[in-house]
Design a protein around this motif. Structure first.
Motif, PDB file in Angstrom:
ATOM      1  N   ALA A 124       0.864  -1.191   0.000  1.00 47.71           N
ATOM      2  CA  ALA A 124       0.000   0.000   0.000  1.00 47.71           C
ATOM      3  C   ALA A 124       0.894   1.231   0.000  1.00 47.71           C
ATOM      4  CB  ALA A 124      -0.916   0.005   1.206  1.00 47.71           C
ATOM      5  N   ALA A 174      -4.443   5.317   3.969  1.00 45.26           N
ATOM      6  CA  ALA A 174      -5.814   5.098   3.512  1.00 45.26           C
ATOM      7  C   ALA A 174      -5.934   3.813   2.714  1.00 45.26           C
ATOM      8  CB  ALA A 174      -6.282   6.292   2.677  1.00 45.26           C
ATOM      9  N   GLU A 175      -4.970   3.566   1.828  1.00 43.36           N
ATOM     10  CA  GLU A 175      -4.993   2.336   1.031  1.00 43.36           C
ATOM     11  C   GLU A 175      -4.796   1.122   1.936  1.00 43.36           C
ATOM     12  OE1 GLU A 175      -2.778   0.294  -2.858  1.00 43.36           O
ATOM     13  OE2 GLU A 175      -2.029   2.193  -2.029  1.00 43.36           O
ATOM     14  N   LEU A 187      -5.702   0.815   5.076  1.00 44.63           N
ATOM     15  CA  LEU A 187      -6.931   0.566   5.834  1.00 44.63           C
ATOM     16  C   LEU A 187      -8.004  -0.078   4.967  1.00 44.63           C
ATOM     17  CD1 LEU A 187      -7.111   3.811   8.007  1.00 44.63           C
ATOM     18  CD2 LEU A 187      -6.580   1.491   8.785  1.00 44.63           C
ATOM     19  N   ARG A 188      -7.995   0.216   3.667  1.00 43.15           N
ATOM     20  CA  ARG A 188      -8.959  -0.423   2.763  1.00 43.15           C
ATOM     21  C   ARG A 188      -8.629  -1.908   2.569  1.00 43.15           C
ATOM     22  NH1 ARG A 188      -8.348   4.382  -0.235  1.00 43.15           N
ATOM     23  NH2 ARG A 188      -6.979   3.310  -1.724  1.00 43.15           N
ATOM     24  N   LYS A 189      -7.337  -2.202   2.485  1.00 45.37           N
ATOM     25  CA  LYS A 189      -6.913  -3.569   2.178  1.00 45.37           C
ATOM     26  C   LYS A 189      -6.860  -4.478   3.409  1.00 45.37           C
ATOM     27  CE  LYS A 189      -4.263  -2.484  -1.995  1.00 45.37           C
ATOM     28  NZ  LYS A 189      -2.940  -2.559  -2.666  1.00 45.37           N
ATOM     29  N   LEU A 235      -9.561  -7.206   4.097  1.00 41.66           N
ATOM     30  CA  LEU A 235      -9.601  -8.253   3.076  1.00 41.66           C
ATOM     31  C   LEU A 235      -8.411  -9.197   3.194  1.00 41.66           C
ATOM     32  CD1 LEU A 235     -10.615  -6.007   0.027  1.00 41.66           C
ATOM     33  CD2 LEU A 235     -12.110  -7.428   1.441  1.00 41.66           C
ATOM     34  N   THR A 240      -4.671   3.431  14.773  1.00 45.18           N
ATOM     35  CA  THR A 240      -5.995   3.147  14.215  1.00 45.18           C
ATOM     36  C   THR A 240      -6.218   1.643  14.095  1.00 45.18           C
ATOM     37  OG1 THR A 240      -5.976   5.219  12.969  1.00 45.18           O
ATOM     38  CG2 THR A 240      -7.534   3.526  12.254  1.00 45.18           C
ATOM     39  N   TYR A 260      -9.030  -3.206  14.869  1.00 45.40           N
ATOM     40  CA  TYR A 260      -8.949  -4.549  14.293  1.00 45.40           C
ATOM     41  C   TYR A 260      -8.546  -5.597  15.318  1.00 45.40           C
ATOM     42  CZ  TYR A 260      -9.475  -2.339   9.775  1.00 45.40           C
ATOM     43  OH  TYR A 260      -9.967  -1.625   8.722  1.00 45.40           O
TER      44      TYR A 260
END
Length: 508
Positions: A34, A38-39, A41-43, A46, A69, A74
């Motif tokens: 990443a 931001a990228e 946290l999106r990945k 998954l 974060t 998580y």
């Protein structure tokens, strides 16, 4: 292989890290990269990486903010290695406070990275072994509780003086996510299993604890409750817990378990603040049928702007339903229907406040989300107080109470009014209020009510309505009784009165 996510805003660093070591030889596999937080946290949801290698210096959210974060949001939380191009002591100290597994300076030293990877791998393997043991223990506990096994296998750590099963129901007005349940279960395991105080398992909709006695008390139920509260508090959830009672050996644990399951059937009625050991007591307040239906009394208490009377009626209603064995959903439906009907009726009687009252009525639908009987009653009483605030004037003093009583009679004379119901709504005894009313008006309650009804009947007869219709509309269910009352106060029959007023055919 343990999965790895690399987060760095420099393409050369990202690609260089992919080839700097033989990841598979060290037991890892780079699953993705990443370019910023931001990228990442999106990945993350998954990929579910076990290790995240993150650069501190990135545009927007920096690496430490990303780390915080992830740790907050998580579970299970991955391990972390921090990269930095600066020998910055403050950054390193902050990273260590955030429980990272290593702090690497750029350019990255291959041997140093390998040392960190091997250490992380050892710790991950230890965690996996521990979790496998926990799953194995949970399976043995479930077999024990189902009667398939008679013991946990005789392991020394589970030899104790006595045992007990506690069940926990997580509670929230919102839907509880499976990830949150899993996190609480892990937190409970840390507080009980890893210090030898008990074991955690899942039982349908509940979490369970197998507690063991190793000293003078069974792991201290109060202490156990505190540890459960801490774990649930970290996840922002409420809960109710019950204990099935101590048993002398593992073979008898099923008895404690069944007892706990029986107690948990009453979870809606339990308050918090302790682990419950017995069935809740049903309130002993009984609804008195002689003063009218509960719904009528609730309406009168609301119309009288008397919050105390509203609360008393609601509690008696609930007590009656509980005594009749009503379920949680039946209790909620009964309260919502009764309060909604009372507010709707009040809106018709007080059209000037209809919009405000209907806004309050809309709040009743949210009562279905309450998970405790006490909280449900508190919300209902709160709605009643809000209605009272909109309706009330200064009701203090006998004269003002009589005026309020007269207002209620005129507004609700067509209902089945009784002095006892009005007295309850206004917060007085019926004998005192009856004397007060006669002293102020010169008439007793029933006479005054009859005169109000007959006055309204005369208006309706002048409009040409039929006698049986008028009798029903002013509050008399028996037409012959209405005839007698009308003749007593007017001196003629309703038919003769209407004939004089309109000169129409008197056939009824």
């Amino acid at each position: 292989m343990y999965s790895v996510l690399i987060v760095d805003d420099e393409p050369l660093i990202r690609e260089g890290l992919r080839t700097i070591v033989d990841w598979e030889e060290e037991g890892f596999r780079v699953v993705d990269v990443a370019s910023d937080a931001a990228e990442a946290l999106r990945k993350l949801p998954l990929l579910e990486p076990r290790l995240v290698i993150v650069d501190i210096r990135m545009p927007g959210m920096d690496g430490l903010e990303l780390l915080r974060t992830i740790q907050e949001q998580y579970r299970p939380c991955p391990r972390f290695l921090i990269l930095s191009g600066y020998a910055d002591f403050e950054y390193a100290r902050t990273a260590l406070q955030l429980r990272v597994d290593g702090y690497l300076l750029k350019p990255i030293d291959e041997d140093e990275l390998v040392r960190y990877l091997r250490r992380v791998k050892e710790e991950l393997e230890a965690i996996d072994r521990e979790e496998a043991e926990e799953r194995n223990l949970e399976g043995r506990i479930l077999k024990l509780l189902s009667g398939e096994e008679a013991s946990l296998g005789g392991t020394k750590e589970w030899i104790a003086m006595a045992y007990e099963i506690a069940l926990i129901k997580l509670q929230s007005r919102e839907e509880i996510e499976a990830a949150t349940v899993a996190r609480i279960k892990r937190l409970l395991a840390e507080r009980f299993e890893r210090v030898g105080r008990g074991a955690v398992f899942s039982s349908g909709a509940y979490l369970g604890l197998l507690l063991k006695e190793t000293g003078s008390s069974l792991s201290g139920r109060e202490d156990a409750y505190r540890l459960i509260a801490e774990a649930c508090g970290e996840c922002g959830l409420d809960f109710v817990s019950v204990a099935g009672g101590a048993v002398p050996d593992q073979a008898s644990l099923r008895r404690s378990y069944e007892r706990a399951r029986a107690l948990m059937k009453h979870h809606f009625l339990y308050a918090g603040e302790r682990m419950h050991l017995a069935e809740p007591e049903t309130p002993d307040e009984a609804e008195d049928a002689e003063t009218g239906s509960a719904e009528d009394r609730l309406f009168l208490a609301l119309d009288a702007a008397n919050p105390a009377a509203v609360e008393a009626v609601l509690r008696r209603m609930g007590a009656g339903w509980l005594a009749a064995g009503a379920s949680e959903q039946e209790l909620k439906a009964g309260f919502v229907a009764s309060m909604s009907a009372a507010i709707s009726k009040l809106s018709l009687k007080r059209p000037e406040l209809r919009e405000q009252l209907q806004t309050l009525n809309a709040r009743t639908a949210s009562l279905y989300g309450e998970y405790r009987y006490g909280q449900l009653l508190e919300r209902l009483v709160s709605i009643g107080k809000d209605i009272s605030n909109r309706l009330s004037e200064d009701n203090g003093g006998p004269d003002k109470q009589v005026r309020k009583m007269i207002e209620l009679i005129h507004r609700n004379s067509s209902d089945s009014l009784k002095l006892e119901a009005l007295a309850e709504a206004l917060g007085y005894s019926s004998s005192y209020l009856g004397k007060l009313f006669k002293s102020a008006t010169g008439e007793n309650f029933n006479t005054y009510l009859d005169k109000v009804r007959i006055g309204k009947a005369k208006e309706l007869l002048r409009q040409g309505k039929k006698v049986y219709e008028v009798a029903e509309q002013v509050g008399y269910t028996n037409v012959d009784y209405f005839h007698a009352k009308f003749r007593k106060y007017v001196g003629s029959s309703p038919i003769s009165f209407r004939k004089k007023g309109e000169g129409e055919d008197t056939t009824e």
